[in-house]
Each structure stands twice: as C-alpha cells, then as structure tokens.
Design a protein around this motif. Sequence first.
Motif, PDB file in Angstrom:
ATOM      1  N   PRO A 139       0.993  -1.330   0.013  1.00  0.00           N
ATOM      2  CA  PRO A 139       0.101  -0.127   0.117  1.00  0.00           C
ATOM      3  C   PRO A 139       0.984   1.107  -0.107  1.00  0.00           C
ATOM      4  O   PRO A 139       1.990   1.303   0.348  1.00  0.00           O
ATOM      5  N   VAL A 140       0.553   2.295  -0.498  1.00  0.00           N
ATOM      6  CA  VAL A 140      -0.986   2.575  -0.957  1.00  0.00           C
ATOM      7  C   VAL A 140      -0.876   2.663  -2.273  1.00  0.00           C
ATOM      8  O   VAL A 140       0.034   3.354  -2.877  1.00  0.00           O
ATOM      9  N   LEU A 141      -1.665   1.941  -3.060  1.00  0.00           N
ATOM     10  CA  LEU A 141      -1.696   2.328  -4.568  1.00  0.00           C
ATOM     11  C   LEU A 141      -2.612   3.397  -5.035  1.00  0.00           C
ATOM     12  O   LEU A 141      -3.695   3.617  -4.540  1.00  0.00           O
ATOM     13  N   HIS A 142      -2.122   4.175  -5.974  1.00  0.00           N
ATOM     14  CA  HIS A 142      -2.826   5.315  -6.390  1.00  0.00           C
ATOM     15  C   HIS A 142      -3.112   5.156  -7.997  1.00  0.00           C
ATOM     16  O   HIS A 142      -2.239   4.630  -8.709  1.00  0.00           O
ATOM     17  N   PHE A 143      -4.349   5.471  -8.582  1.00  0.00           N
ATOM     18  CA  PHE A 143      -4.819   5.556  -9.726  1.00  0.00           C
ATOM     19  C   PHE A 143      -4.749   6.822 -10.403  1.00  0.00           C
ATOM     20  O   PHE A 143      -5.608   7.578  -9.673  1.00  0.00           O
ATOM     21  N   ARG A 144      -4.384   6.923 -11.422  1.00  0.00           N
ATOM     22  CA  ARG A 144      -4.534   8.372 -11.835  1.00  0.00           C
ATOM     23  C   ARG A 144      -5.733   8.582 -12.869  1.00  0.00           C
ATOM     24  O   ARG A 144      -5.751   7.641 -13.898  1.00  0.00           O
ATOM     25  N   TRP A 145      -6.587   9.240 -12.579  1.00  0.00           N
ATOM     26  CA  TRP A 145      -7.822   9.510 -13.433  1.00  0.00           C
ATOM     27  C   TRP A 145      -8.283  10.895 -13.477  1.00  0.00           C
ATOM     28  O   TRP A 145      -8.191  11.704 -12.544  1.00  0.00           O
ATOM     29  N   ASP A 146      -8.437  11.339 -14.759  1.00  0.00           N
ATOM     30  CA  ASP A 146      -8.883  12.710 -15.000  1.00  0.00           C
ATOM     31  C   ASP A 146      -7.794  13.603 -14.433  1.00  0.00           C
ATOM     32  O   ASP A 146      -8.288  14.942 -13.681  1.00  0.00           O
ATOM     33  N   GLY A 147      -6.714  13.340 -14.585  1.00  0.00           N
ATOM     34  CA  GLY A 147      -5.482  14.275 -13.988  1.00  0.00           C
ATOM     35  C   GLY A 147      -5.304  14.337 -12.392  1.00  0.00           C
ATOM     36  O   GLY A 147      -4.373  15.153 -12.095  1.00  0.00           O
ATOM     37  N   ARG A 148      -5.886  13.347 -11.769  1.00  0.00           N
ATOM     38  CA  ARG A 148      -5.728  13.423 -10.492  1.00  0.00           C
ATOM     39  C   ARG A 148      -5.494  12.146  -9.872  1.00  0.00           C
ATOM     40  O   ARG A 148      -5.667  10.916 -10.655  1.00  0.00           O
ATOM     41  N   GLU A 149      -4.431  12.005  -8.933  1.00  0.00           N
ATOM     42  CA  GLU A 149      -4.088  10.622  -8.233  1.00  0.00           C
ATOM     43  C   GLU A 149      -5.080  10.262  -7.177  1.00  0.00           C
ATOM     44  O   GLU A 149      -5.428  11.041  -6.290  1.00  0.00           O
ATOM     45  N   ILE A 150      -5.797   9.121  -7.311  1.00  0.00           N
ATOM     46  CA  ILE A 150      -6.851   8.637  -6.319  1.00  0.00           C
ATOM     47  C   ILE A 150      -6.209   7.404  -5.659  1.00  0.00           C
ATOM     48  O   ILE A 150      -5.768   6.789  -6.109  1.00  0.00           O
ATOM     49  N   ALA A 151      -6.308   7.708  -4.177  1.00  0.00           N
ATOM     50  CA  ALA A 151      -5.893   6.530  -3.373  1.00  0.00           C
ATOM     51  C   ALA A 151      -6.748   5.368  -3.250  1.00  0.00           C
ATOM     52  O   ALA A 151      -8.068   5.454  -3.308  1.00  0.00           O
ATOM     53  N   GLU A 152      -6.281   4.314  -3.110  1.00  0.00           N
ATOM     54  CA  GLU A 152      -6.927   3.032  -2.982  1.00  0.00           C
ATOM     55  C   GLU A 152      -7.862   3.009  -1.667  1.00  0.00           C
ATOM     56  O   GLU A 152      -7.368   3.332  -0.598  1.00  0.00           O
ATOM     57  N   THR A 153      -9.224   2.402  -1.722  1.00  0.00           N
ATOM     58  CA  THR A 153     -10.223   2.307  -0.533  1.00  0.00           C
ATOM     59  C   THR A 153     -10.538   0.841  -0.829  1.00  0.00           C
ATOM     60  O   THR A 153     -10.445   0.085  -1.672  1.00  0.00           O
ATOM     61  N   PHE A 154     -10.866   0.314   0.384  1.00  0.00           N
ATOM     62  CA  PHE A 154     -11.331  -1.029   0.795  1.00  0.00           C
ATOM     63  C   PHE A 154     -12.807  -0.902   1.000  1.00  0.00           C
ATOM     64  O   PHE A 154     -13.069  -0.071   1.852  1.00  0.00           O
ATOM     65  N   ASN A 155     -13.602  -2.090   0.756  1.00  0.00           N
ATOM     66  CA  ASN A 155     -15.109  -2.050   1.267  1.00  0.00           C
ATOM     67  C   ASN A 155     -15.040  -3.276   2.475  1.00  0.00           C
ATOM     68  O   ASN A 155     -16.165  -3.074   3.138  1.00  0.00           O
ATOM     69  N   ALA A 156     -14.177  -3.920   2.386  1.00  0.00           N
ATOM     70  CA  ALA A 156     -14.634  -5.041   3.510  1.00  0.00           C
ATOM     71  C   ALA A 156     -14.345  -4.716   4.946  1.00  0.00           C
ATOM     72  O   ALA A 156     -13.690  -3.584   5.033  1.00  0.00           O
ATOM     73  N   SER A 157     -15.067  -5.109   5.763  1.00  0.00           N
ATOM     74  CA  SER A 157     -15.142  -4.604   7.177  1.00  0.00           C
ATOM     75  C   SER A 157     -13.594  -4.893   7.656  1.00  0.00           C
ATOM     76  O   SER A 157     -13.077  -5.650   7.244  1.00  0.00           O
TER      77      SER A 157
END
Length: 213
Positions: free
Chosen positions: A146-164
Amino acid sequence: MGSSPSSGSLSRRRPPEPAGLPLREELAALVHHYQHLHNELQREKPEGTTRRELEDKVLEVRQRFDRLLDEWVPDDELREQWREYIHGRRPEPDEPAGIEPLAFQGLTDAGSVVQVRGQADEYQVWVDGSLQERIAARKDLSVDKPVLHFRWDGREIAETFNASEDALSALAAYRDERNASPPWEYASELLADGLIDVHFDLTPRGKRAIAGL
C-alpha cells in the motif's frame, strides 16, 4: 481523459457482471476447499484425531455449500449440477454468472467511485457504475504494497477497501495460522472486494489491504 495506476507511499457461460454478489465465486471456493479436504481425508488412517478433525471440516464445508445453494440458487436442476460438480462428476456449471474481479477502487474529491475491474491485462475503468474505458495495466495493478494510486482525469486517487475490519482481521489471521479453516462467514465480502480468489489466496489487492492493517 487518461488513466494509469501508480504505486504511492502507502464459452457458454454468461460473461462476468461488472459487480454484484460473488455467488459463483463463493460456490467455487467451497468446492475447491471441499475437494482439498476430501483428498486429505482419503490419505488419513481410518482412526485418529486428525481424521475426525478433517471429517468435521468436510461436513462444515458441505453444509455451508448446501445452504448457499438452497438460499441463492432457485433452479432445482442447477442446484443438482453444482452438487454433482462438488463430487467431481461433471464440469463446473455455466450458471450463475461470475463477477468481474475488483482490482482497484478509490474515491474522487467529488465523491465518485472509481473502480478498475478485470484480470489478465483486460481491465475496465468504471466510474459510478458507468464503463469509461478499457486499459492494459496488469503490471501496475500487481503491486502488493500500500498505498496504490490510480491516475484518473488528471488526479491521483488513493485506493480504498469495502471489506469490514472484522473481515480483514479474520483474513489476516487465516493467512498467519497454519491449518486454519478459511473465514467462510466473510467469504462473500472478501470476494466482492477483490481481496481473495476462489482458492482463498490473496490477490494483489488483498495483499495491499492486509499490509495496511
């Protein structure tokens, strides 16, 4: 509009659905584990504590498998196909459809959910449930820290998780403890969040989630 992931500091079968309940995956996970336990059982001596423990585990997995079928598969013929499959008497049934594995998820500043789904270098970018584009990103999405970032629409988006937190803790404990039974009560949410495969092995996303605990 471009996109790319980057590591940061932290048949006949219906095509997979972009999201939904991972029913097919949970059934397949139970089948794989049942068959693994059954093979171990056949190698054990007729008497002994280990054999009795294995018999209890086989029964538990089979009961969970039957409950899942009865609750979520309304078609009698399809249920019977899965019961034949668990005993190795037929190929894996064509239904229900699987889901596209979740390889990345994050939130934009505006609150939109960005997901990357797919496998084997065939990935799709979804934003708020709408398909945006297809990308080749197997190498980048295989990062296991961690943390993986994904570049979308010119911005770096940090990874989130749904599992409790309970599910993540149970998964981490299972990975650390030798001969432990998989945490089946959390299988659905772990599969839906793309953290495990049908063998209950960690995916790269699952490794990132556990490493972040």
